[in-house]
Design a protein around this motif. Structure first.
Motif, PDB file in Angstrom:
ATOM      1  N   UNK A   1       0.829  -1.192   0.000  1.00  0.00           N
ATOM      2  CA  UNK A   1       0.000   0.000   0.000  1.00  0.00           C
ATOM      3  C   UNK A   1       0.867   1.246   0.000  1.00  0.00           C
ATOM      4  N   UNK A   2       0.531   2.169  -0.844  1.00  0.00           N
ATOM      5  CA  UNK A   2       1.163   3.486  -0.864  1.00  0.00           C
ATOM      6  C   UNK A   2       0.264   4.425  -0.082  1.00  0.00           C
ATOM      7  N   UNK A   3       0.785   5.045   0.953  1.00  0.00           N
ATOM      8  CA  UNK A   3      -0.002   5.978   1.749  1.00  0.00           C
ATOM      9  C   UNK A   3       0.604   7.370   1.646  1.00  0.00           C
TER      10      UNK A   3
ATOM     11  N   UNK B   1       2.406  12.905  12.017  1.00  0.00           N
ATOM     12  CA  UNK B   1       2.020  12.556  10.649  1.00  0.00           C
ATOM     13  C   UNK B   1       0.539  12.203  10.672  1.00  0.00           C
ATOM     14  N   UNK B   2      -0.229  12.807   9.770  1.00  0.00           N
ATOM     15  CA  UNK B   2      -1.650  12.513   9.641  1.00  0.00           C
ATOM     16  C   UNK B   2      -1.879  11.977   8.230  1.00  0.00           C
ATOM     17  N   UNK B   3      -2.284  10.718   8.160  1.00  0.00           N
ATOM     18  CA  UNK B   3      -2.469  10.081   6.862  1.00  0.00           C
ATOM     19  C   UNK B   3      -3.772  10.549   6.215  1.00  0.00           C
ATOM     20  N   UNK B   4      -3.708  10.816   4.922  1.00  0.00           N
ATOM     21  CA  UNK B   4      -4.888  11.191   4.154  1.00  0.00           C
ATOM     22  C   UNK B   4      -5.360  10.033   3.281  1.00  0.00           C
ATOM     23  N   UNK B   5      -4.413   9.322   2.665  1.00  0.00           N
ATOM     24  CA  UNK B   5      -4.702   8.132   1.860  1.00  0.00           C
ATOM     25  C   UNK B   5      -3.823   7.018   2.394  1.00  0.00           C
ATOM     26  N   UNK B   6      -4.095   5.984   2.654  1.00  0.00           N
ATOM     27  CA  UNK B   6      -5.086   4.965   2.594  1.00  0.00           C
ATOM     28  C   UNK B   6      -6.079   5.031   3.742  1.00  0.00           C
TER      29      UNK B   6
ATOM     30  N   UNK C   1      -7.632   7.677   6.127  1.00  0.00           N
ATOM     31  CA  UNK C   1      -7.737   9.072   6.572  1.00  0.00           C
ATOM     32  C   UNK C   1      -7.731   9.205   8.094  1.00  0.00           C
ATOM     33  N   UNK C   2      -6.941  10.147   8.552  1.00  0.00           N
ATOM     34  CA  UNK C   2      -6.807  10.514   9.958  1.00  0.00           C
ATOM     35  C   UNK C   2      -6.053   9.492  10.803  1.00  0.00           C
ATOM     36  N   UNK C   3      -5.358   8.531  10.177  1.00  0.00           N
ATOM     37  CA  UNK C   3      -4.432   7.690  10.929  1.00  0.00           C
ATOM     38  C   UNK C   3      -3.324   8.610  11.413  1.00  0.00           C
ATOM     39  N   UNK C   4      -3.080   8.643  12.702  1.00  0.00           N
ATOM     40  CA  UNK C   4      -2.133   9.580  13.310  1.00  0.00           C
ATOM     41  C   UNK C   4      -0.923   8.822  13.847  1.00  0.00           C
ATOM     42  N   UNK C   5       0.255   9.352  13.584  1.00  0.00           N
ATOM     43  CA  UNK C   5       1.484   8.735  14.060  1.00  0.00           C
ATOM     44  C   UNK C   5       2.441   9.819  14.536  1.00  0.00           C
TER      45      UNK C   5
END
Length: 176
Positions: A125-127, A154-159, A161-165
């Motif tokens: 997966x590309x995020x 870091x706040x993921x938008x794709x794959x 959304x809103x996964x926070x790290x």
């Protein structure tokens, strides 16, 4: 034996960190390494007296555990990442031996994901997401390197959304 190695290491670190007048080389390029999230090669280009661009290329997903739930499944591996930030920086001390910085940018990750719909099988997966950092950089007097400590998110938008790290790191750069 361990005690003498510790004392020698602390003495060497103290000598390296001692500065009276720093000759910070923050108007040039610097290349080094960063340990943290992400870990890898770090390149920084300084512009003028208070701007820079920072690029990290390396691994992502190992510091806080390789298994992280992200909604429709899990991340279970360490992946490759490219992270870039536009930075603003300023001197904290009169001698400019310590500089503070903050910035914003983006991050692209390539990791294995294990969606629930695949029943234990993975897919690559590309995020993509946004990130921000803040940190301190120390320029020892008359030395061609700098040491930095930073933290951010870091706040993921794709794959997912809103996964926070949390993105944290410490590193060393050679300035030229």
């Amino acid at each position: 034996m361990k005690r003498s190695v510790l004392i020698t290491s602390l003495a060497l670190l103290g000598w390296l960190m001692t500065s009276t007048i720093a000759q910070a080389q923050y108007n040039n390029w610097s290349v080094g390494f960063r340990l943290g999230e992400p870990s890898g090669i770090n390149v920084r280009k300084y512009f003028g007296n208070n701007h820079a661009f920072d690029l990290n290329i390396g691994t992502y997903g190992g510091l806080y555990g390789t298994k992280r739930s992200y909604g429709p499944g899990d991340y279970r591996s360490v992946g490759l990442t490219v992270q870039g930030h536009y930075l603003w920086h300023t001197a904290v001390t009169k001698s400019e031996s310590i500089r503070a910085y903050y910035g914003f940018g983006g991050q692209i990750n390539n990791r294995r994901t294990y969606p629930l719909r695949l029943n234990g099988e993975y897919q690559k997966t590309l995020s993509l997401g946004g990130s921000g950092i803040g940190g301190l950089e120390f320029f020892p007097a008359s030395k061609p390197y700098s040491i930095f400590l930073e933290t951010g998110a870091y706040v993921e938008l794709l794959q997912s959304p809103f996964f926070l790290s949390l993105n944290t790191g410490v590193g060393l750069r050679y300035n030229f």
